[in-house]
Every structure is written in C-alpha cells, then in structure tokens.
Design a protein around this motif. Sequence first.
Motif, short mmCIF file in Angstrom:
data_model
loop_
_atom_site.label_atom_id
_atom_site.label_comp_id
_atom_site.label_asym_id
_atom_site.label_seq_id
_atom_site.Cartn_x
_atom_site.Cartn_y
_atom_site.Cartn_z
N THR A 21 36.85 45.46 42.43
CA THR A 21 36.32 46.51 41.55
C THR A 21 34.80 46.48 41.47
OG1 THR A 21 36.70 45.01 39.69
CG2 THR A 21 38.39 46.69 40.09
N ASP A 22 34.19 45.32 41.77
CA ASP A 22 32.72 45.24 41.73
C ASP A 22 32.09 45.46 43.11
OD1 ASP A 22 33.55 42.88 42.83
OD2 ASP A 22 32.41 41.57 41.51
N GLY A 23 32.86 46.00 44.07
CA GLY A 23 32.29 46.43 45.34
C GLY A 23 32.24 45.37 46.43
N THR A 26 42.38 30.15 64.50
CA THR A 26 42.36 29.77 63.08
C THR A 26 41.97 30.98 62.23
OG1 THR A 26 40.03 29.11 63.11
CG2 THR A 26 41.65 27.41 63.65
N SER A 27 42.18 30.87 60.93
CA SER A 27 41.81 31.93 59.99
C SER A 27 40.72 31.45 59.06
CB SER A 27 43.01 32.35 59.14
OG SER A 27 43.95 33.02 59.93
N LEU A 28 39.85 32.37 58.68
CA LEU A 28 38.75 32.04 57.77
C LEU A 28 38.65 33.11 56.70
CD1 LEU A 28 36.25 30.16 57.22
CD2 LEU A 28 34.93 31.75 58.64
N PRO A 29 38.88 32.73 55.42
CA PRO A 29 38.71 33.72 54.33
C PRO A 29 37.23 33.83 53.96
CG PRO A 29 39.55 31.64 53.45
CD PRO A 29 39.36 31.44 54.92
N LEU A 30 36.77 35.03 53.71
CA LEU A 30 35.36 35.25 53.36
C LEU A 30 35.24 36.21 52.19
CD1 LEU A 30 33.94 35.75 56.98
CD2 LEU A 30 33.44 33.80 55.50
N ASN A 31 34.29 35.91 51.34
CA ASN A 31 33.96 36.76 50.20
C ASN A 31 32.65 37.46 50.55
OD1 ASN A 31 33.41 37.91 47.72
ND2 ASN A 31 33.05 35.97 46.66
N ILE A 32 32.69 38.76 50.82
CA ILE A 32 31.51 39.50 51.27
C ILE A 32 30.92 40.28 50.11
CG2 ILE A 32 30.65 41.18 52.97
CD1 ILE A 32 31.93 38.76 54.34
N PHE A 33 29.67 39.93 49.75
CA PHE A 33 29.06 40.60 48.59
C PHE A 33 27.66 41.15 48.87
CE2 PHE A 33 28.53 36.02 48.38
CZ PHE A 33 27.15 35.86 48.22
N GLU A 34 26.94 40.62 49.89
CA GLU A 34 25.61 41.16 50.19
C GLU A 34 25.75 42.54 50.83
OE1 GLU A 34 22.42 38.87 52.11
OE2 GLU A 34 23.69 37.10 51.79
N LYS A 35 24.82 43.46 50.47
CA LYS A 35 24.92 44.85 50.95
C LYS A 35 24.97 44.94 52.47
CE LYS A 35 23.16 47.59 47.15
NZ LYS A 35 22.07 48.38 46.61
N ARG A 36 24.11 44.15 53.15
CA ARG A 36 24.08 44.26 54.63
C ARG A 36 25.40 43.81 55.24
NH1 ARG A 36 20.23 39.13 56.34
NH2 ARG A 36 20.78 37.86 54.54
N TYR A 37 26.08 42.85 54.59
CA TYR A 37 27.35 42.38 55.16
C TYR A 37 28.52 43.27 54.75
CZ TYR A 37 24.52 38.53 56.71
OH TYR A 37 23.54 37.79 57.32
N ILE A 38 28.37 43.96 53.62
CA ILE A 38 29.37 44.98 53.27
C ILE A 38 29.29 46.10 54.31
CG2 ILE A 38 29.91 46.80 51.57
CD1 ILE A 38 29.19 44.67 49.39
N GLU A 39 28.05 46.45 54.69
CA GLU A 39 27.85 47.45 55.74
C GLU A 39 28.43 46.96 57.07
OE1 GLU A 39 24.09 49.15 58.20
OE2 GLU A 39 23.81 49.26 56.02
N MET A 40 28.28 45.66 57.34
CA MET A 40 28.83 45.06 58.57
C MET A 40 30.36 45.18 58.60
SD MET A 40 28.81 41.01 59.60
CE MET A 40 29.94 40.70 58.23
#
Length: 197
Positions: free
Chosen positions: A69-71, A17-31
């Motif tokens: 655009t907001d990272g 299956t597929s799962l869309p995710l919105n990643i915004f926390e710094k630690r998960y952006i690093e992940m």
Amino acid sequence: MEIPIFPLNGAVLFPGTSLPLNIFEKRYIEMVDYALSKERYIGMIQSNEKNKLYNIGCIGKIHSFSETTDGRYLISLQGTNCFKVNKELEKKYKFRMVEAEMLDFEEDRNFINEKQKNNLLDKYSQYIKVKKINLNLEEIQNIDFNQIIKFIAMISPFSDIEKQALLETKNLSDFYKKLHSILELEIVEDNNSKTIN
C-alpha cells in the motif's frame, strides 16, 4: 542481451536459487516496472569498494511479486544463469543497464558422493557453531547437494569477495572446493581470535 541490473553487495543470487527482495527506492521500482513489462529479468551484481561493477553477476527472473500500500514491491527472483558484463549502457533510465552474455555452469554430479556431502555438512556444522548461527542442519540434509552448497553460500555471512569468488566458479566441483576452503578459513580465524582474546 540487455538487462537492468540491481547492484547490491552481500545479496548474491546463484542459479537455481530464490532471493526475496523488498524494493522501495524509486529507481529500483522503475527497474521492476521495466522488467515486468519485458521478460521479467533482473541482473543481480556486486560492486567493489570504488563502486565499479564486478564482471560476473547472476540473472534472475521475477517469479512472484506484490505491491504494498505504500508503493513498494516485494519480489522473489529465481536465479537462472550467471552473466558476464560486456559493457554498461548509456543511461536512459534511473537504473543501470548492461549488455551481458550468459555463462554456462557445469553441474557435473559425478564427482559428488555421500562422503563429500557429509564432509561439507560436518564443516558447516562447525562453522555455524563458531559463528553462533541458529540453524537446524537436519532440515537441509535431504536437499539435493547442488542446492545445499548454494544455500550455504547464500545464507552464510561470508564477505562480498568470498561470495563473488563462489559466484565466479565454472562448475560444481570448484564451487564445492572453494566453499569448503572458505568454511575452513573462517573456522580457523574465529578459533584463533578466541585464543588471542
């Protein structure tokens, strides 16, 4: 195998299956940066009320991503395999890493027949009626049965524990039985609560 993990209750990924995710926390952006620099794998896993990781999660491969655009990252994970956590690794990063082993899921399609498929869709039709979920079942009726049961498990507002129980099944037959039982219980509970009120 060492993988970065994304502990997120309620958002359970299943193989295939597929799962869309919105990643915004710094630690998960690093992940995500870490995963993109390696083989693009991220382990989706839930935790209990004491914030302890469950033993079983699902590994997903980033198959599409874009940066905003907001990272933030907008990513889509494709579930590949369930995994068992052997141990959590010492923290080198802001995100968590585990040593994991891949688990096999038996897709024995011989047990599936049209009657079982129709039974499940009938039960799900009752479920979405009592839960007042707006979904056109005709759109999913022609999908492969293996995908239908995972789709139902992913999008339905089941409890974290119910979703975990489904994730931990070892074969399609058990998955079908557990899913059918969860739907039946939810329908009965909902009808009972309406009767009491």
